[in-house]
Design an enzyme around this catalytic site. Structure first.
Site, PDB file in Angstrom:
ATOM      1  N   HIS A   1     -19.838  -4.334 -14.196  1.00 36.20           N
ATOM      2  CA  HIS A   1     -21.141  -4.556 -15.136  1.00 36.20           C
ATOM      3  C   HIS A   1     -22.289  -4.369 -14.660  1.00 36.20           C
ATOM      4  O   HIS A   1     -22.673  -5.068 -13.715  1.00 36.20           O
ATOM      5  CB  HIS A   1     -20.798  -5.961 -15.829  1.00 36.20           C
ATOM      6  CG  HIS A   1     -19.490  -6.165 -16.513  1.00 36.20           C
ATOM      7  ND1 HIS A   1     -18.805  -5.368 -17.528  1.00 36.20           N
ATOM      8  CD2 HIS A   1     -18.558  -7.213 -16.027  1.00 36.20           C
ATOM      9  CE1 HIS A   1     -17.637  -5.666 -17.603  1.00 36.20           C
ATOM     10  NE2 HIS A   1     -17.316  -6.953 -16.799  1.00 36.20           N
TER      11      HIS A   1
ATOM     12  N   THR B   1       9.154  -4.725  16.170  1.00 37.00           N
ATOM     13  CA  THR B   1       7.715  -4.096  15.446  1.00 37.00           C
ATOM     14  C   THR B   1       6.980  -3.300  16.680  1.00 37.00           C
ATOM     15  O   THR B   1       6.436  -2.436  16.422  1.00 37.00           O
ATOM     16  CB  THR B   1       7.018  -4.962  14.738  1.00 37.00           C
ATOM     17  OG1 THR B   1       6.647  -6.199  15.560  1.00 37.00           O
ATOM     18  CG2 THR B   1       7.953  -5.841  13.793  1.00 37.00           C
TER      19      THR B   1
ATOM     20  N   LYS C   1       5.408  -2.882  11.793  1.00 35.72           N
ATOM     21  CA  LYS C   1       4.212  -3.143  12.552  1.00 35.72           C
ATOM     22  C   LYS C   1       3.110  -2.772  11.422  1.00 35.72           C
ATOM     23  O   LYS C   1       3.143  -1.491  11.106  1.00 35.72           O
ATOM     24  CB  LYS C   1       3.927  -2.547  13.713  1.00 35.72           C
ATOM     25  CG  LYS C   1       2.819  -3.069  14.684  1.00 35.72           C
ATOM     26  CD  LYS C   1       2.980  -4.727  15.029  1.00 35.72           C
ATOM     27  CE  LYS C   1       3.581  -4.553  16.513  1.00 35.72           C
ATOM     28  NZ  LYS C   1       3.847  -5.942  17.012  1.00 35.72           N
TER      29      LYS C   1
END
Lengths: 315, 315, 315, 315
Positions: free
Chosen positions: B267, B65, B20
């Site tokens: 940049h 899960t 999970k």
């Protein structure tokens, strides 16, 4: 080439505006070895005599959005950036006064805060005058916002913030509410109250003849009042907390007449640990994403008119 | 009911894992009127004897899960959360030792930092013992990360951070590079250097018989070294800055053997103001979004083996 | 100017790479009034003889990332973009063969799909040869991916997709799993199964002497097999569905030797309507965000070696 | 317990609303083996007699946001979801008519579109009546939107869409604009025009005594007109294209009186390939992120009043 005659007209043009959005400008100023930075996201929106560009595509009254972008960067050099508000005022005044076809300018600014990185030497004591101070880490605290609107005669300044996430781990209750057929929520006498504050506040400064507020000081003080009101309110509802936050700002900041908040109730659900033979004495919470409560309201100085829109813009 | 025979098999199952992901747990602890919080996002990933669930859909070896989610919340109660690392170690040990079919557990944690909100009283001096201290504002600084892997005999601990945005406004150059037919970039003797640091560092703690590091102290110190190396390096390339950041951590933190960074070169282009009759003496920059340079490297203690993957996971 | 001697060296440099990421290139080709477009996001990553740039900041072996960006745009003109794979192969070959210091190039591409907008005339029948066909709407279906790696002698091509969201509203069960102290999940005999597929597949084309696959055809066929396997599998677990998706690709596409999927189980919870006197016969679901199950596995042609990393990169 | 007296009142409460936002409901209906789905994100916002909850925290007039969530899911069962508009009308009517303290309800809905996955059998011909048809792939086209407002006597319905990305690769010019000191943009006689459409349209249906539009048909037709107007307009400015899109909807859809668009000009810059000895005959473009032009306007049926807000909400 193709046709650009006007469509037959049972159709009218309504409110319209245009400009360049999200100009990301960083301004560095140097005081010897000590550098300062302002990091802004500036959006320009212009209105005026723009019917023909919609009807026929004639750009004769249109200052290109590319030009508005250039102006943002040029003004960062020419005027510097003392505050987001002051910078946006310069821009708005320029567009309205320099172009006959532009009758109204609205400038929005997001500002990102940076902290200095302490270098090894500086960390051992106050930085000396010759020590380099040109290194920064983005603070990640909330995004500061402002919106300046100018129509050639008066100003409207609405500042604010978004993504200020706050939590009280106690001193919040919720009970005594209406119950109907679809109500299943149990009452709560002690819960977490958490929200991601989006707020806007309108200044009563409207004209060049008035002394302008100290925008930087005003922001820091307003933010502090907002945080303290959140922290110090024993809350029976998020609406009550919202109102206290707004009222405290109105009470303490004479330059502000109106505040609006949009407060998602970031639910923290107490996890049921009983199936595992454990008790959960307000210790373990699940932080949920969606759905969330959403509480929105305007708080006004008595006698003032509300002008901040019901739906706060995200930009 | 439908068919679930196996497909004819010129096909093999390779590495597999399940669990999970993104369990959002908030743990409150109370020391009188002073509350403390830990705010984590925990992801569980288990491997082992899992062929049949892939081939035939038999879940006979599969711990759901959903159960792994419940375990995260129950352990937050049972063990508390001293540090993300310690909490993840508890979880990993549990899954591997309690289920025969699970041979390896990998626990990943994101941690969000909160600061206290100073209340009005507290602001006037140090908070007294009875003053409420249960109000927090999310700091918004970087997200702290850890990943614990356990196979029943040895541990691998990789911690790190993401979204730490830093900038030097001077002391960065870039010149002397290779030029080919497609090169147009002018050399730079003074530029902004900014990046959004994603870093991972691997500890040399691998077994329960060793004394574990102080995870909280280690994180704060490592972060400080990273920031100072960034601030104090006169940079001829972002690669050089990256190496110094890694080397300084290896030099100062004996518990760490390997560091990997992924550094986007954010940049900041100097805006050409000449068309407007203005000079730009490294004052006004355009902060670009895409494309960006991307510099990635591993720095290792001499004699150690690299184990952090080339591509850093985002979670 | 500042110091840039090397740090004392108990520290080594490990794997490193650099380049320009996320170059957004749109290529238009014209066949009379009919236009075609390719819309790509290209990331370049180069490795080689790069020790000195890390140690001392010498850029003598460094082709600037700005040059790699220019090359992407120039190659879009010089070679066109027949497919993302073919375009990336041109780029990778160029960097490795044209610069002595570059020993390996990895090019990643995201591709966005556009559909034609039918104009009023076209809508009345097939578009005639002179009707303009230069209008497109972004399809919004999944993002197509490819990664080309070249070391001067052999090629590795891994293609795939992300953000392909699929759902079966029946023919999914989940029961017969391990139960421990923390298990509370009830067994399900009929549930929704939904996932957001992230998949990668590796081609067995590795050398210029082999005939390259038809990359466009291969993608469309692989996507179709993946979707049909999802739709036609009566599922007892998401692992089983994953395996069938991979196995079907291996079975039907001789050019592919390895497939890896990362499948979040996008939980749709049946809403309990009993408190409102209503029954919910698998009609009304709550689509949850977090946490989610996460199922990941590799499926291989028999005898082949797994090379796709355990953690799929997001880019 | 703490104090919750009202603050002294030079402060007023303005517009306020509350509710549960982003309820993710999926509704399945079954026609034998053929399933149909509606996938919505529903946000409820209620206003009325809510002064006390702000002033004192009394919840005596407050229907909990949790109840509004439950109502969304219960109504999905009780009424089904024929269209997002019809579903939201049921909800709005319920809240205003069932609770005395609620005077106005605003329901917003996002709708996600799913396509059927063709199975292997179906692909060979039309699906037979017994073939399973319960598998879907999310289309990823634009998000459909609606907002229903009801005050107990009249209705306002504003529908629309967001994230519809469109591009014309020719038939767009931009020239003849105002030039000032900050203008550097060269005129363009052939450029790409691309935008990500956010649009809202207001229906003239306001009362139960009128026959309601066919909401589904209206959406599909309006979307088609919008796309065709974009494709068929030879554009001298994005404003002109916007106006044509709005005018065509007003002209063709009698049920709609007002349209507002927010159109970011997604700049595609022609790349300068001259330094590489190449010509770029409108073939290779750089797709920029920020800044972007932003063009916003309302188009109205003659004589109608504008009611859609200047800033379109994102939700």
């Amino acid at each position: 080439m193709a046709v650009h005659s006007q469509p037959a007209r049972p159709v009218m043009l309504g409110q319209n505006q245009y400009g360049k959005a999200e100009n990301r400008v960083v301004r560095v100023t140097r005081d010897g070895a000590t550098h300062h930075i302002k990091d802004l996201n500036v959006s320009v929106s212009l209105s005026g005599d723009m019917d023909e560009v919609h009807y026929s595509g004639s750009n004769a009254t249109v200052l290109p959005t590319d030009t508005t972008k250039n102006t943002v960067f040029a003004f960062a050099k020419e005027y510097g950036i003392d505050s987001a508000e002051q910078f946006a005022i310069h821009l708005a005044r320029h567009f309205v006064t320099s172009q006959e076809s532009i009758h109204r300018a609205r400038i929005r600014v997001e500002e990102y805060t940076w902290d200095r990185i302490a270098t090894s030497e500086a960390a051992a004591g106050p930085a000396g005058p010759d020590e380099p101070r040109h290194s920064f880490v983005r603070s990640g605290r909330e995004t500061r916002l402002t919106q300046i609107t100018y129509d050639g005669s008066s100003w409207e300044v609405v500042s604010g913030l978004k993504d200020l996430v706050v939590m009280n781990t106690t001193d919040s209750e919720f009970w005594g509410y209406v119950k109907d057929r679809y109500t299943t929520l149990p009452e709560a006498r002690d819960r977490i109250l958490a929200t991601q504050v989006s707020g806007r506040w309108r200044f009563n400064w409207t004209g060049d003849e008035q002394k302008a507020p100290d925008w930087e000081e005003s922001y820091e003080q307003t933010r502090t009042h907002l945080l303290r009101a959140f922290a110090e309110t024993y809350s029976l509802s998020l609406q009550q907390t919202l109102y206290r936050m707004g009222a405290r700002i109105i009470d303490h900041r004479a330059e502000i007449d109106e505040v609006r908040f949009s407060l998602p109730n970031k639910h923290h659900f107490l996890v049921d640990l009983e199936p595992f033979g454990l008790t959960n004495d307000n210790e373990v919470y699940f932080a949920a994403d969606r759905p969330y409560g959403l509480i929105e309201a305007t708080v006004l100085r008595d006698g003032c008119e509300a002008r901040i829109p019901v739906d706060l813009s995200n930009l």
